[in-house]
Design a protein around this motif. Structure first.
Motif, PDB file in Angstrom:
ATOM      1  N   ALA A   1       1.362  53.211  46.978  1.00 21.93           N
ATOM      2  CA  ALA A   1       2.318  53.177  47.868  1.00 21.93           C
ATOM      3  C   ALA A   1       2.413  52.002  48.640  1.00 21.93           C
ATOM      4  O   ALA A   1       3.481  51.126  48.678  1.00 21.93           O
ATOM      5  CB  ALA A   1       2.200  54.077  49.038  1.00 21.93           C
ATOM      6  N   ASN A   2       1.014  51.373  48.651  1.00 24.26           N
ATOM      7  CA  ASN A   2       1.227  49.638  49.443  1.00 24.26           C
ATOM      8  C   ASN A   2       2.086  48.686  48.393  1.00 24.26           C
ATOM      9  O   ASN A   2       3.073  48.316  49.235  1.00 24.26           O
ATOM     10  CB  ASN A   2      -0.047  49.251  49.506  1.00 24.26           C
ATOM     11  CG  ASN A   2      -0.376  47.840  49.914  1.00 24.26           C
ATOM     12  OD1 ASN A   2      -0.022  47.594  51.084  1.00 24.26           O
ATOM     13  ND2 ASN A   2      -0.982  47.164  49.054  1.00 24.26           N
ATOM     14  N   PRO A   3       1.828  48.142  47.183  1.00 25.40           N
ATOM     15  CA  PRO A   3       2.779  47.459  46.751  1.00 25.40           C
ATOM     16  C   PRO A   3       4.146  47.849  46.450  1.00 25.40           C
ATOM     17  O   PRO A   3       5.153  47.036  46.211  1.00 25.40           O
ATOM     18  CB  PRO A   3       1.872  47.183  45.402  1.00 25.40           C
ATOM     19  CG  PRO A   3       0.963  48.173  44.977  1.00 25.40           C
ATOM     20  CD  PRO A   3       0.792  48.722  46.554  1.00 25.40           C
ATOM     21  N   ASP A   4       4.455  49.163  46.418  1.00 21.21           N
ATOM     22  CA  ASP A   4       5.533  49.699  45.957  1.00 21.21           C
ATOM     23  C   ASP A   4       6.609  49.580  47.352  1.00 21.21           C
ATOM     24  O   ASP A   4       8.004  49.144  47.052  1.00 21.21           O
ATOM     25  CB  ASP A   4       5.466  51.227  45.688  1.00 21.21           C
ATOM     26  CG  ASP A   4       6.921  51.665  45.042  1.00 21.21           C
ATOM     27  OD1 ASP A   4       7.309  51.147  44.236  1.00 21.21           O
ATOM     28  OD2 ASP A   4       7.092  52.758  45.579  1.00 21.21           O
ATOM     29  N   ARG A   5       5.727  49.642  48.461  1.00 23.72           N
ATOM     30  CA  ARG A   5       6.526  49.439  49.643  1.00 23.72           C
ATOM     31  C   ARG A   5       6.841  47.918  49.825  1.00 23.72           C
ATOM     32  O   ARG A   5       7.797  47.562  50.173  1.00 23.72           O
ATOM     33  CB  ARG A   5       5.896  50.110  50.807  1.00 23.72           C
ATOM     34  CG  ARG A   5       6.060  51.576  50.869  1.00 23.72           C
ATOM     35  CD  ARG A   5       5.295  52.084  52.204  1.00 23.72           C
ATOM     36  NE  ARG A   5       5.579  53.400  52.090  1.00 23.72           N
ATOM     37  CZ  ARG A   5       4.586  54.356  52.340  1.00 23.72           C
ATOM     38  NH1 ARG A   5       3.145  54.042  52.589  1.00 23.72           N
ATOM     39  NH2 ARG A   5       4.883  55.712  52.317  1.00 23.72           N
ATOM     40  N   LEU A   6       5.567  47.097  49.789  1.00 20.18           N
ATOM     41  CA  LEU A   6       5.978  45.797  49.805  1.00 20.18           C
ATOM     42  C   LEU A   6       7.005  45.094  48.968  1.00 20.18           C
ATOM     43  O   LEU A   6       7.688  43.965  49.442  1.00 20.18           O
ATOM     44  CB  LEU A   6       4.269  44.964  49.530  1.00 20.18           C
ATOM     45  CG  LEU A   6       3.573  45.319  50.500  1.00 20.18           C
ATOM     46  CD1 LEU A   6       2.142  44.552  49.959  1.00 20.18           C
ATOM     47  CD2 LEU A   6       3.537  44.518  52.041  1.00 20.18           C
ATOM     48  N   ARG A   7       7.083  45.397  47.576  1.00 20.20           N
ATOM     49  CA  ARG A   7       8.000  44.668  46.919  1.00 20.20           C
ATOM     50  C   ARG A   7       9.416  45.061  47.153  1.00 20.20           C
ATOM     51  O   ARG A   7      10.374  44.363  46.719  1.00 20.20           O
ATOM     52  CB  ARG A   7       7.718  45.049  45.353  1.00 20.20           C
ATOM     53  CG  ARG A   7       7.836  46.538  45.008  1.00 20.20           C
ATOM     54  CD  ARG A   7       7.179  46.740  43.514  1.00 20.20           C
ATOM     55  NE  ARG A   7       7.453  48.051  43.267  1.00 20.20           N
ATOM     56  CZ  ARG A   7       7.666  48.582  41.905  1.00 20.20           C
ATOM     57  NH1 ARG A   7       7.557  47.729  40.879  1.00 20.20           N
ATOM     58  NH2 ARG A   7       7.798  49.894  41.850  1.00 20.20           N
ATOM     59  N   THR A   8       9.738  45.817  48.212  1.00 22.57           N
ATOM     60  CA  THR A   8      10.937  46.112  48.543  1.00 22.57           C
ATOM     61  C   THR A   8      11.297  45.123  49.905  1.00 22.57           C
ATOM     62  O   THR A   8      12.536  45.118  50.491  1.00 22.57           O
ATOM     63  CB  THR A   8      11.388  47.447  48.992  1.00 22.57           C
ATOM     64  OG1 THR A   8      10.656  47.756  50.014  1.00 22.57           O
ATOM     65  CG2 THR A   8      11.035  48.479  47.770  1.00 22.57           C
ATOM     66  N   ASP A   9      10.240  44.507  50.366  1.00 21.12           N
ATOM     67  CA  ASP A   9      10.358  43.504  51.512  1.00 21.12           C
ATOM     68  C   ASP A   9      10.739  42.288  51.215  1.00 21.12           C
ATOM     69  O   ASP A   9       9.606  41.386  50.740  1.00 21.12           O
ATOM     70  CB  ASP A   9       9.106  43.765  52.434  1.00 21.12           C
ATOM     71  CG  ASP A   9       9.129  42.944  53.533  1.00 21.12           C
ATOM     72  OD1 ASP A   9      10.246  43.031  54.446  1.00 21.12           O
ATOM     73  OD2 ASP A   9       8.502  42.080  53.787  1.00 21.12           O
ATOM     74  N   PRO A  10      11.839  41.502  51.219  1.00 23.37           N
ATOM     75  CA  PRO A  10      11.866  40.137  50.580  1.00 23.37           C
ATOM     76  C   PRO A  10      11.156  39.276  51.188  1.00 23.37           C
ATOM     77  O   PRO A  10      10.645  38.354  50.603  1.00 23.37           O
ATOM     78  CB  PRO A  10      13.628  39.882  51.009  1.00 23.37           C
ATOM     79  CG  PRO A  10      14.258  41.466  51.321  1.00 23.37           C
ATOM     80  CD  PRO A  10      12.855  42.394  51.559  1.00 23.37           C
ATOM     81  N   ALA A  11      10.589  39.147  52.609  1.00 20.74           N
ATOM     82  CA  ALA A  11       9.886  38.326  53.011  1.00 20.74           C
ATOM     83  C   ALA A  11       8.487  38.334  52.410  1.00 20.74           C
ATOM     84  O   ALA A  11       7.667  37.450  52.272  1.00 20.74           O
ATOM     85  CB  ALA A  11       9.761  38.540  54.675  1.00 20.74           C
TER      86      ALA A  11
END
Length: 184
Positions: free
Chosen positions: A84-94
């Motif tokens: 879940a970690n990178p899957d969520r991070l990659r939707t955060d433009p910053a």
């Protein structure tokens, strides 16, 4: 481990809810044991739920948000895994911009397990050789990487590993790359 190898080095740890606990805490311990200073960065300042595989683990406080920091202020970056970690991070433009900035500045980066999804999102994999959790192979190859099944893969200043079993080799390599400032 040499307790002064990373003296004066600032290492960013980028993660969010769903991060695999050992893939965050073991590299964090290694960086601190080598004398480095770690900054815990997430999508926002909050208490992050870590995971131990499929079970909830401990919580850890993110000190700052990816949008509030600059890669120029750090000597290296660690991106732990957990599905879940990178899957969520990659939707955060910053967060994506933050990762890309390390590669643009030729700073060393360590990524483990599912973490390389962030590298695909940041479009920094073309021509690189990496490893990861096996299910990411096609995604990483489609992003331009050559994928290998190895405990630890070093491509310039980029260090990748497959899973928590690889943490001893991963931690050793990231400390070495962070100490010499090798570019990814």
């Amino acid at each position: 481990m040499n307790k002064t190898l990373l003296n004066g080095k600032r290492i960013a740890f980028l993660f969010t809810d769903g991060v695999e606990q050992s893939e965050l805490t073991e590299p964090l311990k290694a960086v601190k044991a080598a004398g480095g200073t770690a900054t815990l960065i997430s999508t926002k300042v909050h208490e992050v739920q870590m995971m131990q595989h499929h079970d909830k683990g401990d919580r850890i406080q993110a000190e700052t948000a990816a949008g509030a920091v600059d890669a120029a202020d750090f000597d290296g970056l660690v991106i732990p895994g957990g599905v879940a970690n990178p899957d969520r991070l990659r939707t955060d433009p910053a967060s994506v911009r933050f990762v890309r900035a390390f590669f643009q500045a030729d700073k060393p980066v360590g990524v483990i397990c599912h973490g390389p999804w962030m590298l695909a999102e940041a479009d920094v994999l073309r021509g690189r050789t990496v490893t990861s959790w096996p299910s990411l192979r096609t995604d990483l190859e489609n992003a331009g990487a050559t994928w290998v099944d190895k405990e630890v893969c070093v491509d310039g200043g980029l260090v990748t590993s497959r899973n928590p079993d690889d943490l001893p080799a991963f931690c050793s390599e990231i400390v070495e790359k962070f100490s010499d400032g090798a570019a990814p």
